[in-house]
Design a protein around this motif. Structure first.
Motif, PDB file in Angstrom:
ATOM      1  N   VAL A 128       9.629  51.394  33.024  1.00 11.98           N
ATOM      2  CA  VAL A 128       9.793  52.874  32.502  1.00 11.98           C
ATOM      3  C   VAL A 128      10.048  53.683  33.563  1.00 11.98           C
ATOM      4  O   VAL A 128      10.611  54.326  33.123  1.00 11.98           O
ATOM      5  CB  VAL A 128       8.492  52.704  31.524  1.00 11.98           C
ATOM      6  N   VAL A 129      10.425  53.232  34.645  1.00  9.57           N
ATOM      7  CA  VAL A 129      10.552  53.929  36.115  1.00  9.57           C
ATOM      8  C   VAL A 129      12.021  53.392  36.090  1.00  9.57           C
ATOM      9  O   VAL A 129      12.784  54.361  36.998  1.00  9.57           O
ATOM     10  CB  VAL A 129       9.744  53.497  37.375  1.00  9.57           C
ATOM     11  N   LYS A 130      12.410  52.584  35.279  1.00 12.65           N
ATOM     12  CA  LYS A 130      14.145  52.285  35.261  1.00 12.65           C
ATOM     13  C   LYS A 130      14.941  53.168  35.096  1.00 12.65           C
ATOM     14  O   LYS A 130      14.780  54.259  33.915  1.00 12.65           O
ATOM     15  CB  LYS A 130      14.547  51.510  35.063  1.00 12.65           C
ATOM     16  N   LYS A 131      15.799  54.468  35.704  1.00 11.60           N
ATOM     17  CA  LYS A 131      16.263  55.540  35.704  1.00 11.60           C
ATOM     18  C   LYS A 131      17.934  54.611  34.235  1.00 11.60           C
ATOM     19  O   LYS A 131      17.805  54.122  33.966  1.00 11.60           O
ATOM     20  CB  LYS A 131      17.566  55.774  36.994  1.00 11.60           C
ATOM     21  N   GLY A 132      17.024  56.056  33.024  1.00 10.02           N
ATOM     22  CA  GLY A 132      17.993  55.698  32.656  1.00 10.02           C
ATOM     23  C   GLY A 132      17.198  55.057  31.122  1.00 10.02           C
ATOM     24  O   GLY A 132      17.848  54.343  30.249  1.00 10.02           O
ATOM     25  N   ASN A 133      16.486  54.222  31.591  1.00 10.87           N
ATOM     26  CA  ASN A 133      15.130  53.241  30.497  1.00 10.87           C
ATOM     27  C   ASN A 133      15.660  53.919  29.060  1.00 10.87           C
ATOM     28  O   ASN A 133      14.434  55.398  29.787  1.00 10.87           O
ATOM     29  CB  ASN A 133      13.952  52.995  31.340  1.00 10.87           C
ATOM     30  N   ARG A 134      15.662  54.230  28.083  1.00  9.51           N
ATOM     31  CA  ARG A 134      15.456  54.635  26.865  1.00  9.51           C
ATOM     32  C   ARG A 134      14.509  54.218  25.653  1.00  9.51           C
ATOM     33  O   ARG A 134      14.474  53.771  24.318  1.00  9.51           O
ATOM     34  CB  ARG A 134      16.198  54.888  26.019  1.00  9.51           C
ATOM     35  N   LEU A 135      14.447  52.573  25.819  1.00 11.23           N
ATOM     36  CA  LEU A 135      13.582  51.384  25.476  1.00 11.23           C
ATOM     37  C   LEU A 135      12.036  52.363  24.550  1.00 11.23           C
ATOM     38  O   LEU A 135      11.455  52.804  25.867  1.00 11.23           O
ATOM     39  CB  LEU A 135      13.123  50.540  25.638  1.00 11.23           C
ATOM     40  N   SER A 136      11.973  52.343  23.899  1.00 11.37           N
ATOM     41  CA  SER A 136      10.353  52.300  23.917  1.00 11.37           C
ATOM     42  C   SER A 136       9.165  51.502  22.904  1.00 11.37           C
ATOM     43  O   SER A 136       8.238  52.423  23.207  1.00 11.37           O
ATOM     44  CB  SER A 136      10.734  53.172  21.866  1.00 11.37           C
ATOM     45  N   ILE A 137       9.713  50.942  23.326  1.00  9.93           N
ATOM     46  CA  ILE A 137       8.686  49.461  23.711  1.00  9.93           C
ATOM     47  C   ILE A 137       8.586  48.213  24.909  1.00  9.93           C
ATOM     48  O   ILE A 137      10.310  47.897  24.718  1.00  9.93           O
ATOM     49  CB  ILE A 137       8.778  48.499  22.443  1.00  9.93           C
ATOM     50  N   ILE A 138       8.202  48.543  25.932  1.00  7.90           N
ATOM     51  CA  ILE A 138       8.506  47.460  27.272  1.00  7.90           C
ATOM     52  C   ILE A 138       7.121  46.302  27.086  1.00  7.90           C
ATOM     53  O   ILE A 138       6.415  47.307  27.475  1.00  7.90           O
ATOM     54  CB  ILE A 138       9.285  48.292  27.838  1.00  7.90           C
ATOM     55  N   PRO A 139       7.672  45.234  27.174  1.00  7.29           N
ATOM     56  CA  PRO A 139       6.635  43.863  28.160  1.00  7.29           C
ATOM     57  C   PRO A 139       5.851  44.860  30.215  1.00  7.29           C
ATOM     58  O   PRO A 139       6.702  45.638  30.009  1.00  7.29           O
ATOM     59  CB  PRO A 139       7.475  43.218  27.854  1.00  7.29           C
ATOM     60  N   ILE A 140       4.559  44.544  29.776  1.00  5.80           N
ATOM     61  CA  ILE A 140       4.127  44.496  31.210  1.00  5.80           C
ATOM     62  C   ILE A 140       3.764  43.564  31.450  1.00  5.80           C
ATOM     63  O   ILE A 140       2.621  42.848  30.950  1.00  5.80           O
ATOM     64  CB  ILE A 140       3.331  46.136  30.407  1.00  5.80           C
ATOM     65  N   ARG A 141       4.467  43.527  32.802  1.00  6.83           N
ATOM     66  CA  ARG A 141       2.858  41.655  33.381  1.00  6.83           C
ATOM     67  C   ARG A 141       2.079  42.534  33.667  1.00  6.83           C
ATOM     68  O   ARG A 141       1.808  43.292  34.399  1.00  6.83           O
ATOM     69  CB  ARG A 141       4.570  41.424  34.562  1.00  6.83           C
ATOM     70  N   ASN A 142       1.297  40.815  33.470  1.00 11.52           N
ATOM     71  CA  ASN A 142      -0.249  41.324  33.332  1.00 11.52           C
ATOM     72  C   ASN A 142      -0.961  41.560  35.342  1.00 11.52           C
ATOM     73  O   ASN A 142      -1.451  42.675  34.929  1.00 11.52           O
ATOM     74  CB  ASN A 142      -1.112  39.580  33.455  1.00 11.52           C
ATOM     75  N   ASP A 143      -0.099  41.362  36.395  1.00 14.12           N
ATOM     76  CA  ASP A 143      -0.306  42.010  37.556  1.00 14.12           C
ATOM     77  C   ASP A 143       0.242  43.486  36.895  1.00 14.12           C
ATOM     78  O   ASP A 143      -1.233  44.199  37.876  1.00 14.12           O
ATOM     79  CB  ASP A 143       0.781  40.909  38.514  1.00 14.12           C
ATOM     80  N   VAL A 144       0.819  44.377  36.621  1.00 14.38           N
ATOM     81  CA  VAL A 144       0.588  45.610  36.886  1.00 14.38           C
ATOM     82  C   VAL A 144      -0.033  45.702  35.648  1.00 14.38           C
ATOM     83  O   VAL A 144      -0.431  46.970  36.063  1.00 14.38           O
ATOM     84  CB  VAL A 144       2.686  45.777  36.016  1.00 14.38           C
ATOM     85  N   ALA A 145      -0.366  45.733  35.397  1.00 14.52           N
ATOM     86  CA  ALA A 145      -0.693  45.781  33.686  1.00 14.52           C
ATOM     87  C   ALA A 145      -2.836  46.763  34.689  1.00 14.52           C
ATOM     88  O   ALA A 145      -3.486  46.866  34.246  1.00 14.52           O
ATOM     89  CB  ALA A 145      -1.217  45.161  32.434  1.00 14.52           C
ATOM     90  N   LYS A 146      -3.160  45.329  35.722  1.00 15.11           N
ATOM     91  CA  LYS A 146      -4.118  45.750  35.726  1.00 15.11           C
ATOM     92  C   LYS A 146      -4.262  46.632  36.702  1.00 15.11           C
ATOM     93  O   LYS A 146      -5.509  46.850  36.699  1.00 15.11           O
ATOM     94  CB  LYS A 146      -4.883  44.287  37.133  1.00 15.11           C
ATOM     95  N   ILE A 147      -2.959  46.979  37.664  1.00 12.27           N
ATOM     96  CA  ILE A 147      -3.301  48.017  38.470  1.00 12.27           C
ATOM     97  C   ILE A 147      -3.041  49.459  37.883  1.00 12.27           C
ATOM     98  O   ILE A 147      -4.098  50.072  38.134  1.00 12.27           O
ATOM     99  CB  ILE A 147      -2.120  48.227  39.438  1.00 12.27           C
TER     100      ILE A 147
END
Length: 152
Positions: A128-147
């Protein structure tokens, strides 16, 4: 029991907000008309956790948490001629679009804004932090999710 997968799903707050979900409790996450986002949704499992992200507002960011409670539901809006999500090429015997049902889990005390997310993560860690990302659904890695779970 296996650990849930994590996802991020975007909605414009004037179209559907975290407060609307909190009031309703459960909703169909319909109207997805991007094949990559749809394909991500098709990989979801019951019990997966979803970060609710308000987009196209100031500031955009994560505002709460949902849980996937039902899968592979044919998106009814694709057949509704009065819906902005109507798809004349989709046929009832072979629908193009489906959706999931989610339930409200929590609302963040404060928004975890996109500028804050850009400080915490790079685009390889959180799309979601990528410039130009327009996807409305993206996966989140578990290590990122924990943060993220610690921050909301």
């Amino acid at each position: 029991m296996t650990e849930p997968n994590y996802w991020l799903m975007k909605s414009e707050p004037d179209a559907y907000s975290i407060d609307t979900l909190k009031n309703e409790g459960v909703t169909l996450w319909d109207g997805i008309r991007n094949y990559q986002a749809r394909n991500f949704m098709r990989k979801m499992n019951k019990g997966d956790k979803v970060f609710f992200y308000h987009s196209n507002c100031k500031p955009p960011g994560i505002v709460g948490l949902m849980e996937v409670i039902d899968l592979n539901i044919v998106d009814p809006t694709q057949f509704d001629r009065d819906s902005k999500y109507f798809d004349p090429k989709s046929k009832s015997e072979n629908p193009r679009w489906d959706c999931v049902k989610v339930k409200f889990l929590s609302k963040s005390n404060q928004i975890l804004s996109l500028p804050e997310l850009k400080i915490l993560f790079n685009e390889d860690e959180l799309l979601v932090v990528k410039k130009g990302n327009r996807l409305s659904i993206i996966p989140i890695r578990n290590d990122v999710a924990k943060i993220l779970l610690e921050k909301i």
